[in-house]
Design a protein around this motif. Sequence first.
Motif, PDB file in Angstrom:
ATOM      1  N   ALA A  67       0.832  -1.206   0.000  1.00 21.69           N
ATOM      2  CA  ALA A  67       0.000   0.000   0.000  1.00 21.69           C
ATOM      3  C   ALA A  67       0.868   1.258   0.000  1.00 21.69           C
ATOM      4  O   ALA A  67       0.630   2.200  -0.766  1.00 21.69           O
ATOM      5  N   VAL A  68       1.879   1.286   0.863  1.00 24.73           N
ATOM      6  CA  VAL A  68       2.748   2.460   0.966  1.00 24.73           C
ATOM      7  C   VAL A  68       3.488   2.705  -0.345  1.00 24.73           C
ATOM      8  O   VAL A  68       3.576   3.848  -0.820  1.00 24.73           O
ATOM      9  N   ASN A  69       4.015   1.649  -0.935  1.00 21.07           N
ATOM     10  CA  ASN A  69       4.739   1.809  -2.198  1.00 21.07           C
ATOM     11  C   ASN A  69       3.835   2.334  -3.305  1.00 21.07           C
ATOM     12  O   ASN A  69       4.232   3.195  -4.093  1.00 21.07           O
ATOM     13  N   ARG A  70       2.605   1.826  -3.362  1.00 22.35           N
ATOM     14  CA  ARG A  70       1.685   2.257  -4.435  1.00 22.35           C
ATOM     15  C   ARG A  70       1.244   3.699  -4.235  1.00 22.35           C
ATOM     16  O   ARG A  70       1.134   4.467  -5.203  1.00 22.35           O
ATOM     17  N   ILE A  71       0.993   4.095  -2.979  1.00 20.28           N
ATOM     18  CA  ILE A  71       0.590   5.481  -2.720  1.00 20.28           C
ATOM     19  C   ILE A  71       1.748   6.426  -3.013  1.00 20.28           C
ATOM     20  O   ILE A  71       1.554   7.502  -3.616  1.00 20.28           O
ATOM     21  N   SER A  72       2.955   6.043  -2.628  1.00 17.88           N
ATOM     22  CA  SER A  72       4.131   6.880  -2.921  1.00 17.88           C
ATOM     23  C   SER A  72       4.295   7.056  -4.425  1.00 17.88           C
ATOM     24  O   SER A  72       4.609   8.149  -4.912  1.00 17.88           O
ATOM     25  N   GLN A  73       4.074   5.984  -5.149  1.00 18.12           N
ATOM     26  CA  GLN A  73       4.156   6.054  -6.613  1.00 18.12           C
ATOM     27  C   GLN A  73       3.116   7.021  -7.164  1.00 18.12           C
ATOM     28  O   GLN A  73       3.417   7.835  -8.057  1.00 18.12           O
ATOM     29  N   ALA A  74       1.910   6.956  -6.633  1.00 21.35           N
ATOM     30  CA  ALA A  74       0.842   7.848  -7.101  1.00 21.35           C
ATOM     31  C   ALA A  74       1.185   9.309  -6.813  1.00 21.35           C
ATOM     32  O   ALA A  74       0.931  10.194  -7.646  1.00 21.35           O
ATOM     33  N   ILE A  75       1.744   9.579  -5.643  1.00 17.24           N
ATOM     34  CA  ILE A  75       2.135  10.954  -5.308  1.00 17.24           C
ATOM     35  C   ILE A  75       3.227  11.447  -6.246  1.00 17.24           C
ATOM     36  O   ILE A  75       3.161  12.560  -6.786  1.00 17.24           O
ATOM     37  N   GLU A  79      -0.656  11.198  -9.844  1.00 16.71           N
ATOM     38  CA  GLU A  79      -1.888  10.495 -10.185  1.00 16.71           C
ATOM     39  C   GLU A  79      -3.042  11.024  -9.331  1.00 16.71           C
ATOM     40  O   GLU A  79      -2.841  11.452  -8.189  1.00 16.71           O
ATOM     41  N   ALA A  80      -4.232  10.938  -9.874  1.00 12.70           N
ATOM     42  CA  ALA A  80      -5.417  11.315  -9.115  1.00 12.70           C
ATOM     43  C   ALA A  80      -5.755  10.203  -8.128  1.00 12.70           C
ATOM     44  O   ALA A  80      -5.986   9.056  -8.517  1.00 12.70           O
ATOM     45  N   LEU A 105       1.640  15.706   1.774  1.00 17.92           N
ATOM     46  CA  LEU A 105       2.737  15.008   1.097  1.00 17.92           C
ATOM     47  C   LEU A 105       2.781  15.306  -0.396  1.00 17.92           C
ATOM     48  O   LEU A 105       3.587  14.722  -1.128  1.00 17.92           O
ATOM     49  N   GLY A 106       1.900  16.193  -0.839  1.00 18.54           N
ATOM     50  CA  GLY A 106       1.872  16.566  -2.251  1.00 18.54           C
ATOM     51  C   GLY A 106       0.939  15.736  -3.101  1.00 18.54           C
ATOM     52  O   GLY A 106       0.994  15.800  -4.342  1.00 18.54           O
ATOM     53  N   GLY A 107       0.063  14.941  -2.465  1.00 18.43           N
ATOM     54  CA  GLY A 107      -0.853  14.098  -3.222  1.00 18.43           C
ATOM     55  C   GLY A 107      -1.973  14.886  -3.877  1.00 18.43           C
ATOM     56  O   GLY A 107      -2.460  15.881  -3.342  1.00 18.43           O
ATOM     57  N   LYS A 108      -2.387  14.408  -5.032  1.00 21.41           N
ATOM     58  CA  LYS A 108      -3.530  14.978  -5.755  1.00 21.41           C
ATOM     59  C   LYS A 108      -4.745  14.140  -5.353  1.00 21.41           C
ATOM     60  O   LYS A 108      -5.025  13.104  -5.934  1.00 21.41           O
ATOM     61  N   GLY A 135     -11.057  10.107 -14.054  1.00 24.74           N
ATOM     62  CA  GLY A 135      -9.620   9.981 -14.263  1.00 24.74           C
ATOM     63  C   GLY A 135      -8.842   9.473 -13.066  1.00 24.74           C
ATOM     64  O   GLY A 135      -7.635   9.738 -12.949  1.00 24.74           O
ATOM     65  N   CYS A 136      -9.490   8.715 -12.179  1.00 25.23           N
ATOM     66  CA  CYS A 136      -8.808   8.199 -10.991  1.00 25.23           C
ATOM     67  C   CYS A 136      -7.768   7.147 -11.374  1.00 25.23           C
ATOM     68  O   CYS A 136      -8.026   6.272 -12.209  1.00 25.23           O
ATOM     69  N   GLY A 137      -6.590   7.237 -10.735  1.00 23.81           N
ATOM     70  CA  GLY A 137      -5.571   6.217 -10.934  1.00 23.81           C
ATOM     71  C   GLY A 137      -5.460   5.264  -9.759  1.00 23.81           C
ATOM     72  O   GLY A 137      -5.131   4.094  -9.919  1.00 23.81           O
ATOM     73  N   LEU A 138      -5.755   5.780  -8.557  1.00 19.26           N
ATOM     74  CA  LEU A 138      -5.668   4.979  -7.339  1.00 19.26           C
ATOM     75  C   LEU A 138      -6.866   5.278  -6.453  1.00 19.26           C
ATOM     76  O   LEU A 138      -7.132   6.435  -6.115  1.00 19.26           O
ATOM     77  N   LEU A 139      -7.566   4.225  -6.082  1.00 17.92           N
ATOM     78  CA  LEU A 139      -8.737   4.353  -5.202  1.00 17.92           C
ATOM     79  C   LEU A 139      -8.386   3.733  -3.848  1.00 17.92           C
ATOM     80  O   LEU A 139      -7.936   2.583  -3.786  1.00 17.92           O
ATOM     81  N   ILE A 140      -8.576   4.507  -2.781  1.00 18.17           N
ATOM     82  CA  ILE A 140      -8.310   4.019  -1.424  1.00 18.17           C
ATOM     83  C   ILE A 140      -9.612   4.071  -0.641  1.00 18.17           C
ATOM     84  O   ILE A 140     -10.209   5.142  -0.495  1.00 18.17           O
TER      85      ILE A 140
END
Length: 562
Positions: A67-75, A79-80, A105-108, A135-140
């Motif tokens: 989860a952490v790696n994927r969220i960091s990648q999105a930031i 990614e939206a 953390l700069g997330g969109k 246009g979502c790339g990651l859904l949490i």
Amino acid sequence: METLEKIWKYPEPVPDGFLADMSDFREIERQVLFLRGIKTRDQAQKFLQGVYTENVDPYNLLDMDRAVNRISQAIDRDEAIVLYADYDADGVSSAALMYLGLKSLGGKVSVYFPDRFKEGYGLNLGAIDFIAREGCGLLITVDCGIRAYREALRTEEHGIDMIITDHHIPGESLPEAYAVINPRLPGDDYPFKSLAGVGVAYKLMQALRSARGITTDDRDIDLVAIGTVADIVPLVGENRSLVRQGLEVLNRTDRLGLQRLIEVSGHQLGSINAATIGFGLGPRINAAGRLRSARLAFDLLVSEDQVSAHALAEQLDQINRDRQELMNNVVERAFEAYEQRRDRRNVIIEFDESYHEGVIGLAASKVTEAFYRPTIIGNIKDGWVTASARSIPGFHITNALERASSVLDRFGGHSAAAGLRVRQDRVGELQSMLEQVFDEQMEEDLLRPVLAIDGVTTFQELDDRMLRFHDKLAPFGAHNQRPILVSKNVRVLKKRTVGSDSRHLKLTLEQGGRPFDAIAFRMGERINALTPEIDLAYRLERNHYLGYVTLQLNVADFKSID
């Protein structure tokens, strides 16, 4: 309606070894601590200080690294990110915590709250399609998603990665998501299994900040306290520690929305405790999702504008008053319908098209409390019953619904509370299945409310030392309630009814030459049952009046002495 007589359950005697090890504690103090699982002096000190000693490294949770790696990648890729949140206070506080954290953390990031009335609880396919078009790339998910099997497959079809963060009981299998974080997962090594949804979100943000080289601070722990207390999860273990720390931050919060919400609920900074959240802040946050939109409560929690924060707080306060009126109407009608039934079943199921869907859970709680039976209250629309269930000790409502899953469209929840959807023409089958489970599991001695007594003491021991000890037991909530003490042969000096419709009793009591004022809420009808002497079960509380603070007894029950 006749008041159900409670069974007073006295505790087992404390072992001699424990008494010796804890010699500097009074006998009643040792009894109270022992009942809370305290076995040694060291455990007692840590408990009273609010210290939790288990390893709470967030990476003990399964899938945390993914989860952490994927969220960091999105930031990093801009990614939206969409947070899909439940509409109750736990979901709203979780969403606010993660939204503010990811933004820092700069997330969109944006937040989606389902409409309780159009979409219902949890994820739904229409919402997934809408989120994909945006246009979502990651859904949490926050505080939901553990049984979102179809929705997980739909996100995959759209090319969206989904991370589920939840704390509800999983089914036999898990959704096909990129990562699933839930301390209740089979094989999960996290030591504390009863985190609220906001607690899980907090652990995720802890891990994410750490992975990105940012020192974790406790700026968000006030939100953890709100969601944890409001969701009525056990206030033991890590939850107790988190809420205790969260209350310290909450009492000096600089969040404009929380400042205004505290103000409109009739409280003030510096005196906020778990009860303030449970009966003041939490209901107002919950009211938004019950009657209007959880977005209102979310906007309040993240507000940075004084004017809008004040307006939103006033709006939530009014919505909460509307909620109370609607709930009382549903409870009154449900009482009437059940009492008029010739064949009263052990599992109460009442539904009507006029029952407001936003208050059926609260109404189910009131009916359960009144009749001491598992209760399902539902709203009918287009041939479907959308319902909330509440239960009693000994009857795990979600497990019971699992047994009846063949007739349900969907369901989910905890041991004492659940939500469900069933076709109206299958309610009879549901009733029969639940009655069978009830008959299999419930013994006669489980069918009356039990008042668990912490210990027997005298009025002479109700002094400043006792009050200081009592304060250290806080925060109070599920699985760590205010101690219920019993004093015997208490004289009734004065008695009168107070409040609207004379619903409450105001008493002056005396034992051993020491008098105390006492309040007995919702016991006004029992005034004639008071004899000159009674055995009294009560909780300690402070009474604030005209600048003076006195010790008052909050009556849990009494037994007359003939």
